[in-house]
Design an enzyme around this catalytic site. Structure first.
Site, PDB file in Angstrom:
ATOM      1  N   VAL A   5      42.083  41.178  42.949  1.00 52.45           N
ATOM      2  CA  VAL A   5      41.065  40.388  43.643  1.00 52.45           C
ATOM      3  C   VAL A   5      39.917  40.139  42.670  1.00 52.45           C
ATOM      4  O   VAL A   5      39.447  41.066  42.001  1.00 52.45           O
ATOM      5  CB  VAL A   5      40.540  41.127  44.894  1.00 52.45           C
ATOM      6  CG1 VAL A   5      39.409  40.338  45.553  1.00 52.45           C
ATOM      7  CG2 VAL A   5      41.661  41.367  45.890  1.00 52.45           C
ATOM      8  N   PHE A   6      39.450  38.889  42.618  1.00 50.20           N
ATOM      9  CA  PHE A   6      38.337  38.525  41.744  1.00 50.20           C
ATOM     10  C   PHE A   6      37.052  38.466  42.557  1.00 50.20           C
ATOM     11  O   PHE A   6      36.981  37.821  43.594  1.00 50.20           O
ATOM     12  CB  PHE A   6      38.592  37.160  41.106  1.00 50.20           C
ATOM     13  CG  PHE A   6      37.485  36.676  40.205  1.00 50.20           C
ATOM     14  CD1 PHE A   6      37.200  37.327  39.020  1.00 50.20           C
ATOM     15  CD2 PHE A   6      36.745  35.553  40.538  1.00 50.20           C
ATOM     16  CE1 PHE A   6      36.185  36.871  38.175  1.00 50.20           C
ATOM     17  CE2 PHE A   6      35.738  35.082  39.706  1.00 50.20           C
ATOM     18  CZ  PHE A   6      35.453  35.749  38.521  1.00 50.20           C
ATOM     19  N   GLY A   7      36.023  39.147  42.070  1.00 50.71           N
ATOM     20  CA  GLY A   7      34.708  39.109  42.688  1.00 50.71           C
ATOM     21  C   GLY A   7      33.722  38.389  41.790  1.00 50.71           C
ATOM     22  O   GLY A   7      33.641  38.680  40.591  1.00 50.71           O
ATOM     23  N   TYR A   8      32.969  37.461  42.369  1.00 51.89           N
ATOM     24  CA  TYR A   8      31.981  36.708  41.585  1.00 51.89           C
ATOM     25  C   TYR A   8      30.606  36.727  42.246  1.00 51.89           C
ATOM     26  O   TYR A   8      29.664  36.132  41.748  1.00 51.89           O
ATOM     27  CB  TYR A   8      32.464  35.265  41.366  1.00 51.89           C
ATOM     28  CG  TYR A   8      32.754  34.501  42.641  1.00 51.89           C
ATOM     29  CD1 TYR A   8      31.777  33.706  43.243  1.00 51.89           C
ATOM     30  CD2 TYR A   8      34.005  34.584  43.254  1.00 51.89           C
ATOM     31  CE1 TYR A   8      32.039  33.010  44.409  1.00 51.89           C
ATOM     32  CE2 TYR A   8      34.275  33.889  44.414  1.00 51.89           C
ATOM     33  CZ  TYR A   8      33.284  33.106  44.994  1.00 51.89           C
ATOM     34  OH  TYR A   8      33.545  32.426  46.159  1.00 51.89           O
ATOM     35  N   SER A  10      28.748  39.460  45.524  1.00 51.86           N
ATOM     36  CA  SER A  10      28.441  40.867  45.802  1.00 51.86           C
ATOM     37  C   SER A  10      29.587  41.810  45.487  1.00 51.86           C
ATOM     38  O   SER A  10      29.366  43.010  45.275  1.00 51.86           O
ATOM     39  CB  SER A  10      28.008  41.043  47.264  1.00 51.86           C
ATOM     40  OG  SER A  10      29.052  40.671  48.139  1.00 51.86           O
ATOM     41  N   GLU A  85      34.721  38.866  53.969  1.00 54.72           N
ATOM     42  CA  GLU A  85      34.732  37.507  53.428  1.00 54.72           C
ATOM     43  C   GLU A  85      35.116  36.464  54.479  1.00 54.72           C
ATOM     44  O   GLU A  85      35.561  35.367  54.131  1.00 54.72           O
ATOM     45  CB  GLU A  85      35.694  37.431  52.233  1.00 54.72           C
ATOM     46  CG  GLU A  85      35.432  38.456  51.143  1.00 54.72           C
ATOM     47  CD  GLU A  85      34.090  38.291  50.472  1.00 54.72           C
ATOM     48  OE1 GLU A  85      33.662  37.147  50.228  1.00 54.72           O
ATOM     49  OE2 GLU A  85      33.435  39.318  50.200  1.00 54.72           O
TER      50      GLU A  85
END
Length: 195
Positions: A5-8, A10, A85
């Site tokens: 999973v990519f977080g950009y 928080s 999300e």
């Protein structure tokens, strides 16, 4: 089977789920923008905050972190993310890079939550505005997860920590600080005439 999973936003500084690995890197063909309304975390339905989403843009990169989730943790992690999300209406699967000079991704098919610009699918999409307008909204918004400004400042600090230059985040954070400073000066002078 492993999920990435990519977080950009928080997710960079607060994953909230068990993961086996965290890689700093970027995706290509997108830029991070504060165009998504937050009515459940950093704002309310009557006064939305602004959080980030991705805007497709050729020749751009968006830095963030990729989390590797093992098969045994996948169900719990994805259930958590679907709630967290929920205002992001798309999931896309992209290549994730850790080396700016490489054409070979470090991870293929990393999952990315995106809030689309389609108002029929994403009723909380706010879209572009001037830096000053966005900054004022961020200064004034607060939700169950805290002040909207904290979200922006945490994101700015996290990006600085791994050496990422994001002009949109930097300009917005500077504009928010300017408003806050102006309010402090006005308060010290006995009023809020201009704010």
């Amino acid at each position: 089977m492993v999920t990435w999973v990519f977080g950009y936003g928080s997710l960079i500084w607060k994953a909230g789920f068990h993961h086996d690995e965290r890689l700093v890197g970027f995706i290509r063909g997108y830029r991070r923008v504060f165009y998504q309304g937050s009515t459940d975390h950093r704002g309310t339905p009557s006064f939305p905050g602004r959080t980030v989403t991705l805007e497709p843009l050729q020749d751009q990169v968006c830095w963030g972190v990729a989390y590797r989730i093992s098969e045994q943790d996948e169900e719990i992690a994805l259930e958590y993310l679907e709630v967290r999300e929920k205002q992001y209406d798309l999931k896309v699967y992209l290549d994730f890079f850790t080396d700016a000079d490489s054409t070979i991704p470090a991870v293929s098919g990393v999952m990315v939550y995106v809030a689309s610009a389609d108002k029929d699918l994403n009723r909380n999409y706010l879209g572009p505005a001037s830096i000053e307008e966005m900054a004022m909204q961020i200064v004034n918004a607060r939700g169950p997860s805290g002040p909207n400004r904290d979200y922006l400042f945490h994101l700015e600090a996290a990006l600085i920590e791994f050496g990422c230059e994001d002009s949109h985040v930097r300009e917005l954070a500077a504009a928010v600080r300017k408003i806050i400073l102006g309010r402090e000066v006005a308060l010290s002078n006995g009023g809020l005439e201009h704010y």
